[in-house]
Design an enzyme around this catalytic site. Structure first.
Site, mmCIF file in Angstrom:
data_model
loop_
_atom_site.group_PDB
_atom_site.id
_atom_site.type_symbol
_atom_site.label_atom_id
_atom_site.label_comp_id
_atom_site.label_asym_id
_atom_site.label_seq_id
_atom_site.Cartn_x
_atom_site.Cartn_y
_atom_site.Cartn_z
ATOM 1 N N TYR A 61 7.224 39.245 -82.764
ATOM 2 C CA TYR A 61 7.557 38.862 -81.389
ATOM 3 C C TYR A 61 8.889 39.498 -81.013
ATOM 4 O O TYR A 61 9.863 39.411 -81.758
ATOM 5 C CB TYR A 61 7.654 37.337 -81.241
ATOM 6 C CG TYR A 61 7.813 36.941 -79.788
ATOM 7 C CD1 TYR A 61 6.698 36.678 -79.000
ATOM 8 C CD2 TYR A 61 9.067 36.905 -79.182
ATOM 9 C CE1 TYR A 61 6.825 36.373 -77.650
ATOM 10 C CE2 TYR A 61 9.202 36.612 -77.834
ATOM 11 C CZ TYR A 61 8.080 36.345 -77.077
ATOM 12 O OH TYR A 61 8.211 36.063 -75.731
ATOM 13 N N ASN A 99 12.861 32.573 -77.113
ATOM 14 C CA ASN A 99 13.504 31.428 -76.456
ATOM 15 C C ASN A 99 12.969 30.109 -77.029
ATOM 16 O O ASN A 99 12.210 30.099 -78.000
ATOM 17 C CB ASN A 99 13.303 31.512 -74.934
ATOM 18 C CG ASN A 99 11.825 31.438 -74.547
ATOM 19 O OD1 ASN A 99 10.973 31.044 -75.338
ATOM 20 N ND2 ASN A 99 11.526 31.818 -73.318
ATOM 21 N N SER A 147 23.622 31.745 -82.698
ATOM 22 C CA SER A 147 24.332 32.691 -83.557
ATOM 23 C C SER A 147 25.687 32.120 -83.989
ATOM 24 O O SER A 147 26.303 31.346 -83.258
ATOM 25 C CB SER A 147 24.534 33.983 -82.785
ATOM 26 O OG SER A 147 24.851 35.010 -83.671
ATOM 27 N N GLN A 168 30.196 37.213 -81.348
ATOM 28 C CA GLN A 168 29.137 36.205 -81.470
ATOM 29 C C GLN A 168 29.144 35.248 -80.293
ATOM 30 O O GLN A 168 28.095 34.831 -79.824
ATOM 31 C CB GLN A 168 29.275 35.422 -82.779
ATOM 32 C CG GLN A 168 28.929 36.232 -83.993
ATOM 33 C CD GLN A 168 27.608 36.961 -83.867
ATOM 34 O OE1 GLN A 168 26.556 36.355 -83.736
ATOM 35 N NE2 GLN A 168 27.649 38.285 -83.884
ATOM 36 N N HIS A 194 26.878 35.861 -77.235
ATOM 37 C CA HIS A 194 25.419 35.697 -77.268
ATOM 38 C C HIS A 194 24.964 34.613 -76.301
ATOM 39 O O HIS A 194 24.079 34.829 -75.497
ATOM 40 C CB HIS A 194 24.939 35.348 -78.680
ATOM 41 C CG HIS A 194 24.699 36.554 -79.528
ATOM 42 N ND1 HIS A 194 23.723 37.476 -79.241
ATOM 43 C CD2 HIS A 194 25.297 36.997 -80.655
ATOM 44 C CE1 HIS A 194 23.742 38.433 -80.156
ATOM 45 N NE2 HIS A 194 24.689 38.169 -81.020
ATOM 46 N N GLU A 205 26.023 31.888 -90.753
ATOM 47 C CA GLU A 205 25.104 33.028 -90.628
ATOM 48 C C GLU A 205 25.838 34.327 -90.989
ATOM 49 O O GLU A 205 25.391 35.103 -91.820
ATOM 50 C CB GLU A 205 24.604 33.082 -89.181
ATOM 51 C CG GLU A 205 23.681 34.244 -88.885
ATOM 52 C CD GLU A 205 23.335 34.361 -87.404
ATOM 53 O OE1 GLU A 205 22.354 35.046 -87.106
ATOM 54 O OE2 GLU A 205 24.055 33.803 -86.544
ATOM 55 N N HIS A 206 26.981 34.558 -90.340
ATOM 56 C CA HIS A 206 27.816 35.739 -90.627
ATOM 57 C C HIS A 206 29.172 35.264 -91.145
ATOM 58 O O HIS A 206 29.802 34.418 -90.515
ATOM 59 C CB HIS A 206 28.086 36.553 -89.355
ATOM 60 C CG HIS A 206 26.856 36.961 -88.604
ATOM 61 N ND1 HIS A 206 26.417 36.277 -87.485
ATOM 62 C CD2 HIS A 206 25.994 37.988 -88.785
ATOM 63 C CE1 HIS A 206 25.320 36.873 -87.028
ATOM 64 N NE2 HIS A 206 25.036 37.908 -87.788
ATOM 65 N N ASP A 225 24.943 44.070 -87.417
ATOM 66 C CA ASP A 225 23.945 43.758 -86.395
ATOM 67 C C ASP A 225 23.052 44.948 -86.099
ATOM 68 O O ASP A 225 21.893 44.787 -85.745
ATOM 69 C CB ASP A 225 24.636 43.341 -85.083
ATOM 70 C CG ASP A 225 24.900 41.844 -85.032
ATOM 71 O OD1 ASP A 225 24.357 41.119 -85.880
ATOM 72 O OD2 ASP A 225 25.640 41.400 -84.135
#
Length: 436
Positions: free
Chosen positions: A135, A219, A242, A264, A267, A332-333, A366
């Site tokens: 997707y 979404n 994020s 970030q 986003h 996450e990061h 990224d």
């Protein structure tokens, strides 16, 4: 320019743990209304197939076609999009794809086996999934990097058929996304989106083939649909907002840190950017950089809202304590903007991707460094990993018994089976025992 109010925490405070919990808390709107609507959409697709897909695409994407077959994009359109790219863009896309592929090649799992003295063979067989659905969010603000990150590892894994679903609002598609699909080896592309696309991939229609796994971001409707079809098909993960966590020793240019936090925060308003440092003056310097640089940002309002709503600056006593807090957050990061990142990384247990050293901006990961940018969010790095080749491969156990092996194993199995009261199991094993 009004002050940007970012929450300040100090590990020495008595209630630090509860303050941190409040900062990290993010509850996805468990919207029963959305849940209900997505359930209805999935039901429509399961019941009416192509007809429902055509009708829902017209209703939600304002894209009208006569038949579901018209929703599929011919392969030559992808090639044309690639050929029409400006040379510089094509070069950047190809370089990113090649780096992602080179990294993914090292992740491939191989089959293995071993033989025992009596001739019994045990092993593990690795097989790629047959068909995967990807997707991709549609419209003008599209993400070609997302196509590469999801498609390239699937192809490296050996997936024979990769089906992409991308919504085409009013029939519009992003040329970069189509070009990325072309160079990463996507096999078929359908101009469908939302929960209806997820349902079509999960259950199949007369035109859209049913897949074994669905990957890719979307979404709240797409995320809800993926949750609801999980079990019918595999999914990659349910991604939250994020996140970036930066550990700085206080010696990195505050402007660099501010911009990394922005990267970030831009986003969306729910994104989370946190800075940890043992240097209080450095936190103040970064705050000043944030306030100076923010007015020049294209998405200044989104960044401000994100930083004020979910951002944080945490003062710690030393870098070891910073690592302990990072492990609690499981970001996450994670950027290690310190003098000796190779030392500090030894203390890190929970993070999706770790960016080591002052020059390693999270943005490089990224797009083009090579490792995947599909990463666990919302603390799930405690038990989850980045998307990789292994997500598109499955393992089967191999067992081959020689007559001698069946004799030995049969005696053990029989005893255990009778112990569990399962006579057919026991006899099935006993039939193969040699009666000397």
């Amino acid at each position: 320019m009004t002050e940007v109010k970012i929450k300040r925490l100090y590990t020495g405070d008595a209630d630090f743990a509860s303050q941190l919990d409040r900062l990290l808390a993010w509850s996805e709107s468990e919207d029963t209304d959305i849940h209900q609507r997505v359930t209805e959409i999935i039901g429509c697709i399961r019941r009416d197939g192509d007809a429902a897909l055509v009708e829902l695409t017209a209703r939600f994407d304002h894209f009208v076609v006569d038949t579901a077959a018209a929703l599929e994009l011919p392969r030559d359109v992808l090639e044309a999009a690639w050929q029409a790219l400006p040379a510089e863009q094509a070069k950047a896309l190809r370089e990113a794809a090649e780096r992602i592929r080179a990294y993914a090649e090292r992740q491939k799992l191989d089959s293995w086996d071993y033989r025992e003295a009596d001739g019994t063979l045990l092993g593990q067989k690795i097989t790629p999934l047959d068909r995967v659905g990807l997707y991709v969010p549609g419209g003008k603000a599209a993400y070609p990097s997302s196509v590469l990150m999801n498609a390239v590892p699937a192809k490296v894994a050996g997936v024979p058929e990769l089906i992409m679903a991308v919504p085409a609002p009013r029939g519009e598609l992003n040329a970069l996304v189509l070009a990325a699909a072309y160079i990463s080896g996507v096999d078929r592309v359908f101009r469908i989106g939302g929960a209806q696309a997820v349902a079509a991939l999960a259950y199949g229609t007369e035109t859209v083939p049913r897949v074994d796994k669905i990957v890719g971001p979307g979404n709240i409707y797409v995320a809800t649909a993926k949750k609801l079809v999980f079990g019918q098909v595999g999914i990659d993960m349910v991604a939250g907002p994020s996140e970036i966590l930066v550990i700085s020793d206080g010696r990195t240019d505050p402007d660099w840190i501010a911009m990394d936090l922005f990267s970030q925060a831009e986003h969306d308003e729910d994104a989370q950017a946190i800075l940890i440092s043992p240097d209080a003056a450095h936190l103040e310097a970064v705050q000043a950089s944030i306030e100076r640089l923010l007015p020049g940002m294209e998405r200044a309002e989104v960044i401000r809202t994100s930083l004020e709503r979910r951002g944080g600056m945490i003062l710690v006593d030393d870098l070891e304590q910073a690592a302990a807090v990072a492990n609690r957050i499981a970001p996450e990061h994670l950027e290690l903007s310190v003098e000796s990142p190779e030392v500090l990384v030894e203390s890190i247990r929970n993070a999706g991707a770790i960016f080591m050293g002052r020059y390693t901006a999270e943005a490089l990961g990224d797009y083009c460094a090579g490792p995947n940018h599909v990463l666990p969010t919302s603390g799930t790095a405690r038990f989850s990993s980045p998307l990789g080749v292994y997500d598109f491969q499955k393992r089967s156990s191999l067992i081959y018994c020689s007559p001698d092996g069946a004799d030995q194993l049969g005696r053990t199995a029989s005893l255990l089976a009778w112990g569990e009261g399962l006579g057919a199991h026991a006899r099935s094993a006993e039939y193969r025992i040699r009666h000397h």
